[in-house]
Design a protein around this motif. Structure first.
Motif: not given
Length: 198
Positions: A100-110, A174-179
């Motif tokens: 889920y977290l990986e998939a949400m890293r797609a640009p613009g998805r969050t 994660v989208d905002a830069g958290s590890a």
């Protein structure tokens, strides 16, 4: 036979047009936000007429709903791929969470699913979409873990909703830069806190 072939061709053309509009709108909504994207811009980018857009979608909100549905389905497919049958309940929940977290890293998805989605469609509208996709996979994984006796028995709908909210916050972080590793460490602790044999 010819009529059936024509019907299929028309259906294929219609599906291709719908997919083009969804893909084009997704790109623009992700880049500029829903509010800053107009239908004239969408049809120009897609190279189609406004009539074509309104043949497939009642309005911009209906098009956005289709974009959100497509994105949510894509995320659910990634989760299901990462957590196939045969994994233990804990492993499946952790693999699904990571996916889920990986998939949400797609640009613009969050932005599409977690920010604009509730703003445009309302919380109930997004909950309905989530209930068919990502939250469905989470609910199923939790139910399997409870039935297997691997997890505390808790009200399933409430547990799904609260864990999904935590996962959404992790995706935004994660989208905002958290590890990613930091977020997964906390997700793992949440899941392990529910397990009976962790």
């Amino acid at each position: 036979m010819q009529e059936r072939l024509e019907r299929r061709t028309n259906r294929d053309r219609s599906e291709a047009m719908r997919a083009l509009l969804i893909e084009t709108a997704r790109k623009l909504f992700a880049e500029k936000t829903y509010a800053e994207t107009g239908t004239p811009e969408i049809v120009a980018a897609a190279g189609v007429t406004r009539g074509a857009l309104y043949h497939h979608f009642a309005d911009k909100e209906a098009l956005f709903r289709a974009v959100a549905e497509h994105e949510a389905a894509t995320v659910a497919a990634e989760i299901e791929r990462a957590a196939p049958d045969g994994l233990g309940p804990r492993e499946a929940l952790l693999a699904g969470s990571q996916a889920y977290l990986e998939a949400m890293r797609a640009p613009g998805r969050t932005r599409l699913l977690l920010l604009d989605g509730p703003a445009v469609l309302g919380r109930a509208g997004m909950d309905e979409i989530d209930g068919r996709h990502g939250n469905r996979t989470l609910r199923e994984g939790l139910a399997i873990a409870m039935r297997a006796g691997a997890m505390q028995r808790l009200p399933l709908a409430a547990l799904t909703s609260q864990l999904a909210a935590a996962f959404d916050r992790a995706a935004l972080a994660v989208d905002a830069g958290s590890a990613m590793a930091d977020q997964m460490e906390v997700v793992t602790a949440l899941i392990d806190g529910l397990m009976l044999d962790a």
